[in-house]
Structures are given as C-alpha cells and as structure tokens.
Design a protein around this motif. Structure first.
Motif, PDB file in Angstrom:
ATOM      1  N   LEU A  97       0.851  -1.195   0.000  1.00 35.92           N
ATOM      2  CA  LEU A  97       0.000   0.000   0.000  1.00 35.92           C
ATOM      3  C   LEU A  97       0.881   1.237   0.000  1.00 35.92           C
ATOM      4  CD1 LEU A  97      -2.714  -1.159   2.566  1.00 35.92           C
ATOM      5  CD2 LEU A  97      -2.838  -1.191   0.065  1.00 35.92           C
ATOM      6  N   GLY A  98       1.589   1.453  -1.098  1.00 30.32           N
ATOM      7  CA  GLY A  98       2.513   2.570  -1.199  1.00 30.32           C
ATOM      8  C   GLY A  98       1.849   3.849  -1.652  1.00 30.32           C
ATOM      9  N   GLY A  99       2.631   4.924  -1.625  1.00 29.44           N
ATOM     10  CA  GLY A  99       2.142   6.219  -2.095  1.00 29.44           C
ATOM     11  C   GLY A  99       0.982   6.734  -1.267  1.00 29.44           C
ATOM     12  N   TYR A 100      -0.068   7.168  -1.967  1.00 24.10           N
ATOM     13  CA  TYR A 100      -1.231   7.736  -1.281  1.00 24.10           C
ATOM     14  C   TYR A 100      -2.290   6.690  -0.916  1.00 24.10           C
ATOM     15  CZ  TYR A 100       0.469  12.377  -2.650  1.00 24.10           C
ATOM     16  OH  TYR A 100       1.221  13.515  -2.797  1.00 24.10           O
ATOM     17  N   TYR A 298      13.514  -5.756  -3.195  1.00 21.67           N
ATOM     18  CA  TYR A 298      12.047  -5.761  -3.234  1.00 21.67           C
ATOM     19  C   TYR A 298      11.504  -4.430  -3.753  1.00 21.67           C
ATOM     20  CZ  TYR A 298       7.178  -5.995  -1.819  1.00 21.67           C
ATOM     21  OH  TYR A 298       5.800  -5.973  -1.826  1.00 21.67           O
ATOM     22  N   ILE A 299      12.073  -3.335  -3.278  1.00 22.69           N
ATOM     23  CA  ILE A 299      11.564  -2.014  -3.680  1.00 22.69           C
ATOM     24  C   ILE A 299      11.646  -1.828  -5.189  1.00 22.69           C
ATOM     25  CG2 ILE A 299      12.010   0.465  -3.540  1.00 22.69           C
ATOM     26  CD1 ILE A 299      12.943  -0.025  -0.635  1.00 22.69           C
ATOM     27  N   LEU A 300      12.791  -2.171  -5.756  1.00 24.37           N
ATOM     28  CA  LEU A 300      12.968  -1.957  -7.197  1.00 24.37           C
ATOM     29  C   LEU A 300      12.179  -2.952  -8.032  1.00 24.37           C
ATOM     30  CD1 LEU A 300      16.750  -1.023  -7.354  1.00 24.37           C
ATOM     31  CD2 LEU A 300      14.747   0.481  -7.248  1.00 24.37           C
ATOM     32  N   ALA A 301      11.913  -4.144  -7.478  1.00 23.34           N
ATOM     33  CA  ALA A 301      11.136  -5.144  -8.220  1.00 23.34           C
ATOM     34  C   ALA A 301       9.632  -4.882  -8.134  1.00 23.34           C
ATOM     35  CB  ALA A 301      11.451  -6.539  -7.711  1.00 23.34           C
ATOM     36  N   GLU A 302       9.150  -4.443  -6.979  1.00 25.42           N
ATOM     37  CA  GLU A 302       7.700  -4.363  -6.738  1.00 25.42           C
ATOM     38  C   GLU A 302       7.187  -2.964  -6.433  1.00 25.42           C
ATOM     39  OE1 GLU A 302       5.823  -6.882  -7.228  1.00 25.42           O
ATOM     40  OE2 GLU A 302       7.393  -8.411  -7.420  1.00 25.42           O
ATOM     41  N   GLY A 303       8.085  -2.009  -6.247  1.00 26.90           N
ATOM     42  CA  GLY A 303       7.664  -0.676  -5.805  1.00 26.90           C
ATOM     43  C   GLY A 303       6.666  -0.005  -6.720  1.00 26.90           C
ATOM     44  N   GLU A 304       6.897  -0.068  -8.016  1.00 28.48           N
ATOM     45  CA  GLU A 304       5.966   0.573  -8.949  1.00 28.48           C
ATOM     46  C   GLU A 304       4.590  -0.062  -8.876  1.00 28.48           C
ATOM     47  OE1 GLU A 304       5.712   1.888 -13.688  1.00 28.48           O
ATOM     48  OE2 GLU A 304       7.455   0.780 -12.920  1.00 28.48           O
ATOM     49  N   ASN A 305       4.533  -1.407  -8.813  1.00 33.17           N
ATOM     50  CA  ASN A 305       3.244  -2.098  -8.684  1.00 33.17           C
ATOM     51  C   ASN A 305       2.554  -1.748  -7.377  1.00 33.17           C
ATOM     52  OD1 ASN A 305       3.647  -3.417 -11.134  1.00 33.17           O
ATOM     53  ND2 ASN A 305       4.638  -5.182 -10.174  1.00 33.17           N
ATOM     54  N   ASN A 306       3.344  -1.464  -6.338  1.00 29.04           N
ATOM     55  CA  ASN A 306       2.783  -1.152  -5.023  1.00 29.04           C
ATOM     56  C   ASN A 306       2.386   0.315  -4.884  1.00 29.04           C
ATOM     57  OD1 ASN A 306       3.222  -3.802  -4.283  1.00 29.04           O
ATOM     58  ND2 ASN A 306       5.108  -3.371  -3.145  1.00 29.04           N
ATOM     59  N   GLY A 307       2.610   1.102  -5.914  1.00 23.91           N
ATOM     60  CA  GLY A 307       2.179   2.496  -5.876  1.00 23.91           C
ATOM     61  C   GLY A 307       3.166   3.454  -5.243  1.00 23.91           C
ATOM     62  N   LEU A 308       4.433   3.063  -5.102  1.00 27.52           N
ATOM     63  CA  LEU A 308       5.410   3.983  -4.524  1.00 27.52           C
ATOM     64  C   LEU A 308       5.564   5.227  -5.401  1.00 27.52           C
ATOM     65  CD1 LEU A 308       8.406   1.860  -3.184  1.00 27.52           C
ATOM     66  CD2 LEU A 308       6.551   2.918  -1.904  1.00 27.52           C
ATOM     67  N   ASP A 342      14.232  -3.406   8.283  1.00 32.83           N
ATOM     68  CA  ASP A 342      13.252  -2.407   7.847  1.00 32.83           C
ATOM     69  C   ASP A 342      12.018  -3.083   7.256  1.00 32.83           C
ATOM     70  OD1 ASP A 342      12.288   0.158   7.715  1.00 32.83           O
ATOM     71  OD2 ASP A 342      13.423   0.755   5.941  1.00 32.83           O
ATOM     72  N   ALA A 343      11.697  -4.284   7.756  1.00 37.42           N
ATOM     73  CA  ALA A 343      10.491  -4.990   7.300  1.00 37.42           C
ATOM     74  C   ALA A 343       9.280  -4.069   7.463  1.00 37.42           C
ATOM     75  CB  ALA A 343      10.287  -6.270   8.092  1.00 37.42           C
ATOM     76  N   GLY A 344       8.466  -4.073   6.455  1.00 35.70           N
ATOM     77  CA  GLY A 344       7.414  -3.072   6.283  1.00 35.70           C
ATOM     78  C   GLY A 344       7.669  -2.351   4.983  1.00 35.70           C
ATOM     79  N   VAL A 345       8.954  -2.140   4.686  1.00 37.65           N
ATOM     80  CA  VAL A 345       9.358  -1.704   3.352  1.00 37.65           C
ATOM     81  C   VAL A 345       9.258  -2.899   2.408  1.00 37.65           C
ATOM     82  CG1 VAL A 345      11.356  -0.964   1.988  1.00 37.65           C
ATOM     83  CG2 VAL A 345      10.794   0.206   4.121  1.00 37.65           C
ATOM     84  N   TYR A 346       9.531  -4.100   2.936  1.00 35.44           N
ATOM     85  CA  TYR A 346       9.239  -5.335   2.202  1.00 35.44           C
ATOM     86  C   TYR A 346       8.423  -6.231   3.122  1.00 35.44           C
ATOM     87  CZ  TYR A 346      13.299  -7.811   4.393  1.00 35.44           C
ATOM     88  OH  TYR A 346      14.203  -8.394   5.241  1.00 35.44           O
ATOM     89  N   PRO A 347       7.845  -7.329   2.643  1.00 37.04           N
ATOM     90  CA  PRO A 347       6.851  -8.066   3.431  1.00 37.04           C
ATOM     91  C   PRO A 347       7.386  -8.659   4.729  1.00 37.04           C
ATOM     92  CG  PRO A 347       6.636  -8.608   1.108  1.00 37.04           C
ATOM     93  CD  PRO A 347       7.897  -7.804   1.237  1.00 37.04           C
ATOM     94  N   HIS A 348       6.613  -8.507   5.775  1.00 36.25           N
ATOM     95  CA  HIS A 348       6.914  -9.132   7.055  1.00 36.25           C
ATOM     96  C   HIS A 348       6.870 -10.654   6.903  1.00 36.25           C
ATOM     97  CE1 HIS A 348       6.669  -5.350   9.324  1.00 36.25           C
ATOM     98  NE2 HIS A 348       5.735  -5.030   8.442  1.00 36.25           N
ATOM     99  N   GLY A 349       7.730 -11.314   7.622  1.00 39.89           N
ATOM    100  CA  GLY A 349       7.868 -12.758   7.499  1.00 39.89           C
ATOM    101  C   GLY A 349       9.013 -13.135   6.573  1.00 39.89           C
TER     102      GLY A 349
END
Length: 426
Positions: A97-100, A298-308, A342-349
């Motif tokens: 749930l990135g961005g707004y 994770y950020i560079l692979a999924e960030g755009e899809n997550n709305g960052l 910094d889990a929360g920036v990528y998935p917990h677990g």
C-alpha cells in the motif's frame, strides 16, 4: 524448652499462594539433534533444554531424566538456534500500500495490519523486534496484546512515533497546506525535542527513534540532507539516555550520521552514505550500524506495482548498491553491526532474506547470525534475557533443517519456532 510461634493468617495465605505457584510452574523440555552456541560458534550435540515459566533453567543432554510433568518438545534431527532479533521493523506497515493508498483506510486499520504482521514475524523465527516508528501508538497496543495473550507475536521494543523536524522525513509530506495531519513526533528546537521524548516515553516508548536526514520514502527530501542540528540531536540523546532509553537515528547522509554519532546515538539506521569519518567515530563511540541491505531488491522489483512515488523509486536506484558497498566497508573497518531489516518496506515474514545479503557483502554466516542474536541483544541492553540459549534467558528458539553455518538461507525456512518454552502452532 520449645517456643511456639503463631503465624498470622495472612502469612499462611501468602505461603499457600507461593507453594501453589511453584507447584504449577509450567515446564517444557526442548530437544533436537544439535544446538548452535552463537557465543563460541560451535555445535552442541543432542541438547536437552529445560524451560520453567518461560526461562531456561538447565541445558543438558538427550537421555537426562525429564522433570515431572514436563512437556517434551522433540524437534528430531533439526538444528536449534536462539530466537532471532530484528532491530528495525514497522509492524503496522503493509508494503503493498505505497504512495497515497494508505489514505483510503481508517486510522485503526493499521493496528489490525500489525496483528497479522506480528504473527508472520514470529513464525519466521524472529522472537524479538524493535519497532522503529508507528502511528497511533499502535506498537504499544500490539505489545500489550501479545503480552496479555490475546494475539501471537514477538517481544516488542516500541518506539511509538519517530521524532523529526517539521517538514522532514518523519513529518510526512505530499499533502497540501489545507490538510492538517496531527504528528506528535514533530518537534523543533532542543526544548520541544526534550518534551517530545518525555511524552513518548509516558505513552509507552522504550526506545527513541529520530530522523536525522532525508529518506527514500518521504516526498520532498534528499537522502544527504541533515535535518536536525548538532545541538538538537544532543538534547534528544541526552534526554532519552537520562530516562534510561536507547536512541536510534534514521540517517542516510554522512553529515547527519556523523552528527548523530557525536551526540551519542546508540544505533545508526540505514547508514547508506557513511564515510571513513563515520567509521572512525562509530568505532570510538561503540555505535552500532543497522543496515537494511536486502530491501532494495524488493523495492525496485515491486515498488511501482505497489504504488510507490516515482521520487522514492529514483532515490532507491541511487542509493541501493551504495548502501551495500558501505555495509561491506563498515564491516571491514570494524564497525559493530546488528541485523535490521526495515520490514514493512518489504513483506513481514521475509525478514531472514537479509542474511544472504549480509553474507554476500562480507560477513560470515556466523557473524550474520550473531548480528541477529548476541550483538542485537547487547545493542538493546538485554544481554540477560534474549539473544542466546543460556540459563536464565527466555526459552526462545527456532529449529531449521540443515546447517546455517554452511547455508545461511536455511534461516528463511524455520521448521519450528518456540517462544518462552511454547511451541508455536502452524
């Protein structure tokens, strides 16, 4: 001549209660093929660990008589390690749930997110975490619910709100002036900062986190900019230490890192652009670096899809590899390091995925494991209850198939987790 002593009725009641408590002490015994002694780096074969009311009372060998009424948790051919410690998590953040997107949810939604993430974190083998920032004192609520037995989760050291300068990384951003969002962590000037430290402690903070520089996820900040003066940092650290709390600083840029170390900050989070002066200061002060070197993947692979925000993705592209190079150089320079995902920036677990990066960028598997056990416990100031499987500490441990000293990736697949002598159920 015999003297008859009369015992008051109240004393008899107290004695009865104490006897009853002893009689009903919960005892469990955990056994496995071997145990990694993280202090010596050697394996103990066929361990049998006795745990009474959550703490280790004895470490023996297979075949020793079991205490009467003890629950036997036999983990077979597996390897035992101490429960892992993650020094930097955000349990109430969902990275998808990135961005707004977060603005679509009510405030209390994030506490519920934290319940799910706390369970995932514990089942990943992380039995203690330091939660470095959450809104609404949600991390304190999670800690209380876990300790009262309402939900499953790790032992939490909460920071509550992160403290930061107006308009800085810890003060949001990206909203128009007509939208006012209360932020109890925003403070400017030494006096206001001291008051904020006291307020957060009053409502449950056990560690203070502040933002010393800009960050990747905030809008309108650059990574290198220092956001508190030396005087402001000094006031914050002095107040927190006076109240018996450790201090963590979010800091990417070298000027902010170095100012925070000079102020006496205990841990530097991220430390992406730390330089030779930073390493020298950290060694002299005994400061710990907590560097989240997996998250960039994770950020560079999924960030755009997550709305960052596009701005955040661009900053991550600039800093991701540099941070890993800094990790390598800091470790080689003898800076003390702890595990912080910094889990929360990528998935917990998925916290344990960072072990592989730590080894790839210079650590041995044992050094990486110590960063999440003995060293993290020392940085927390909790050398007597977490971080090792030793008498007197909590009976927190995980079991893995395979040899973590040969393949640290086995830590991403715990076969069993025990917290306080209780085997977690799937």
């Amino acid at each position: 001549m015999r003297t008859r002593v009369r015992v008051p009725a109240l004393a008899l009641v107290v004695v009865g209660v104490c006897v009853s408590m002893v009689a009903h002490a919960r005892t469990s015994v955990v056994s496995a093929a071997r145990l990694l002694d993280v202090r010596s780096g050697r394996y103990v074969q066929q361990p049998q660990i006795e745990i009474v009311d959550g703490r280790i009372s004895r470490i023996g060998r297979a075949g020793d008589p079991l205490p009467a009424g003890a629950e036997h948790i036999d983990l077979g051919a597996r390897t035992l390690l101490p429960g892992l410690i993650d020094m930097h998590v955000h349990l109430t953040i969902d990275p998808t749930l990135g961005g707004y997107q977060g603005l679509e949810y009510t405030d209390n939604f994030w506490t519920v997110v934290g319940v799910v993430n706390a369970r995932r974190t514990l089942r990943a083998g992380f039995t203690t975490v330091r939660n470095l920032g959450s809104a609404g004192f949600d991390d304190v609520a999670l800690k209380q619910a876990i300790e009262a037995g309402y939900i499953d989760g790790p032992r939490i050291v909460p920071a509550t709100f992160a403290i930061g300068a107006t308009g800085g990384h810890c003060d949001g951003g990206g909203l128009p002036p007509s939208v006012t969002v209360p932020n109890p962590g925003a403070a400017d000037g030494p006096d206001a900062i001291r008051a904020t430290v006291r307020k957060l402690r009053k409502f449950g903070a056990e560690v203070i986190k502040f933002c010393g520089t800009g960050g990747v996820m905030s809008k309108g900040t650059t990574l290198g900019e220092q956001q508190y003066s030396q005087e402001e940092m000094q006031a914050l650290v002095e107040e927190a230490h006076r109240l018996g709390m450790k201090v963590a600083v979010h800091a990417h840029g070298s000027s902010g890192i170095n100012a925070a170390i000079r102020a006496g900050t205990d841990t530097i989070e991220h430390a992406s652009l730390a330089d030779a002066e930073s390493f020298k200061l950290a060694r002299a002060q005994g400061t710990w670096f907590s560097m989240d070197i997996y998250g960039s993947d994770y950020i560079l692979a999924e960030g755009e899809n997550n709305g960052l925000f596009a701005e955040s993705l661009q900053k991550e592209r600039q800093v991701g590899r540099k941070q890993r190079e800094t990790f390598r150089d800091a470790h080689a320079a003898g800076v003390r390091m702890v595990f912080g995902s910094d889990a929360g920036v990528y998935p917990h677990g998925d916290n344990a995925r960072q072990f592989g990066k730590m080894v790839e960028w210079g650590m041995t598997p044992l050094q990486a494991i110590r960063a999440a056990t003995l060293d993290a416990a020392e940085a927390l100031g909790r050398q007597t209850d977490v971080g090792a499987l030793e008498v007197g500490r909590f009976g927190d441990m995980l079991a893995v198939d395979g040899d973590p000293l040969q393949d640290v990736a086995v830590l991403t697949r715990p076969a069993a987790v025990v917290k306080g002598g209780r085997l977690l159920q799937p």
